[in-house]
Design an enzyme around this catalytic site. Sequence first.
Site, short mmCIF file in Angstrom:
data_model
loop_
_atom_site.label_atom_id
_atom_site.label_comp_id
_atom_site.label_asym_id
_atom_site.label_seq_id
_atom_site.Cartn_x
_atom_site.Cartn_y
_atom_site.Cartn_z
N ASP A 374 14.80 6.96 -14.49
CA ASP A 374 14.77 6.95 -15.82
C ASP A 374 13.39 6.64 -16.40
O ASP A 374 13.01 6.15 -17.25
CB ASP A 374 15.58 6.03 -16.71
CG ASP A 374 15.79 6.51 -18.07
OD1 ASP A 374 15.23 7.48 -18.42
OD2 ASP A 374 16.08 5.83 -18.96
N ARG A 378 9.07 5.73 -22.60
CA ARG A 378 9.58 4.54 -23.44
C ARG A 378 9.90 3.48 -22.32
O ARG A 378 10.04 2.38 -23.14
CB ARG A 378 10.69 5.14 -24.03
CG ARG A 378 11.78 5.94 -22.75
CD ARG A 378 12.89 6.44 -23.55
NE ARG A 378 13.83 7.19 -22.49
CZ ARG A 378 13.41 8.24 -22.18
NH1 ARG A 378 12.50 9.16 -22.56
NH2 ARG A 378 14.26 8.83 -21.16
N ASN A 379 9.97 3.62 -21.07
CA ASN A 379 10.23 2.75 -20.40
C ASN A 379 9.08 2.01 -19.58
O ASN A 379 9.15 1.32 -18.36
CB ASN A 379 11.37 3.30 -19.32
CG ASN A 379 12.65 3.45 -19.99
OD1 ASN A 379 13.04 2.93 -20.77
ND2 ASN A 379 13.20 4.45 -19.30
N ASP A 392 12.11 -1.96 -18.11
CA ASP A 392 13.08 -1.23 -19.07
C ASP A 392 14.17 -2.25 -19.51
O ASP A 392 14.77 -2.89 -18.56
CB ASP A 392 13.70 0.02 -18.62
CG ASP A 392 14.93 0.58 -19.33
OD1 ASP A 392 14.95 0.13 -20.30
OD2 ASP A 392 15.76 1.06 -18.85
#
Length: 520
Positions: A374, A378-379, A392
Amino acid sequence: VPNVTVSLFIPYFPPTILQLYEPERNQDWCIPFSVTGNPKPELQWYHQGQLLEEQDYIKTQIHESTESEYHGCLQLNIPTHIHNGLYTLVATNKFGEDQKNVTAHFMLIPDVEAVSAALTPMLVFPFQVYVVVGIAGVALTGCILMLIFLKYGRSSKFGLKGSSSVISNDDDSASPLHHVSNGNNTPSSSEMGPDAVIIGMTKIPVIENPQYFRNPGSVLKSDTFVQHIKRHNIVLKRELGEGAFGKVFLAECYNLSPDQEKILVAVKTLKEASESGRADFHREAELLTNLQHEHIVTFYGVCVESDPLIMVFEYMKHGDLNKFLRAHGPDAVLMTDGQQSLLVELTQSQMLHIAQQIAAGMVYLASQHFVHRDLATRNCLVGENLLVKIGDFGMSRDVYSTDYYRVGGHTMLPIRWMPPESIMYRRFTTESDVWSLGVVLWEIFTYGKQPWYQLSNNEVIECITQGRVLQRPRTCPKEVYDLMLGCWQREPYMRLNIKEIHNLLHSLAKASPVYLDILG
């Protein structure tokens, strides 16, 4: 022989489209044409009656021309089924116009429902086969029993025992960290968890929050020591967010560092402490303890004295990278002294600096046989002096819900960052992480735009599975976009090696100095 100059007069005349051929495949796709006219005609294309807006991946190119003849083609870069249909070429000058039509068939329309079915646990083909076979078996058994009843005229001595297995859609997993069993072994139902998907003859776990995923060959150190932190040493300051597994707080932690009395930390809490949840919690803690790198968010330890269970991470001052990029894009301004506005747009060299740090973290994860699954801006988290680390806290499923495709009621997949083999077959490898890293580069050079922001989730699935890639961002150097294309090769083995990517980014970043003063 004396030199003689001859002037040729070419009369003016309206355009004529001499030829308009069906599409042909060269490096990409091309609709060839030949046009004549004087003065030079203006060319416009229509697709299905609508004016075609030319872009980087679909544009008119003239390959050869004379005084009044023009030979070229409409070049299409990896067209999909949405480009099928009627194309009209209109040639115009001040003396008139001409037009011709041609029909193009680049690709069959995909069965989007079939792709979605491959992503949905309850709709996978082999499972349906098992159900049909099971029903047929029950019917056959019933017939046999009926014959026995009819033949002997009394109750059968044969007992019929039934059993059923259910694939649950409940989310009781507590940890994003999962061990991949050896390819020669089939995991037991207890190992697979509640979200098992039957693909072919293999059950593959679907992870709600796939932060790090252990590859075969990756073994935790037998002497892993997870640091335990006393609850009275953790003082919560404020809530930072809430994710799939619990809330995340900013906190002060005492007696954690011998050099400082207290330091700011991020605290991740576990909502429910079921028996399996606790086991996953401790397994994740052991795993994170083993991941120590300057570009991986530091894991300090756990607090398990009472519920809720707590994990303690380092606090990154500027939050997640996606918000940071958006805040430092072309439209961002920072008010200073309440009087003037100061632009704080990230420079190209700063973008390269960010990118090479993420690549360095991914090189480390690959060396430890871990697959992130992932990777996205955003992580990643941003600290002082533009320090970037991969991490994350499981919050992004809520904060960035539009970045995920919901499958089977609750499972969330980041399809905009996933390669074709992960979308179609749930195959996650270091090579699939390389694809995601290419998308992260695209995010960085678009100041945090969502990949394929103009398309719906189903359209994104179509584009990715059929070979379309993201276009070059306006501010992106050709060398970096070439690197992205190297990450987005359809066949995993053809993608750039993670170390090659880091070396290239490091060289590019080194070539342009980074000024960090306004971002401290």
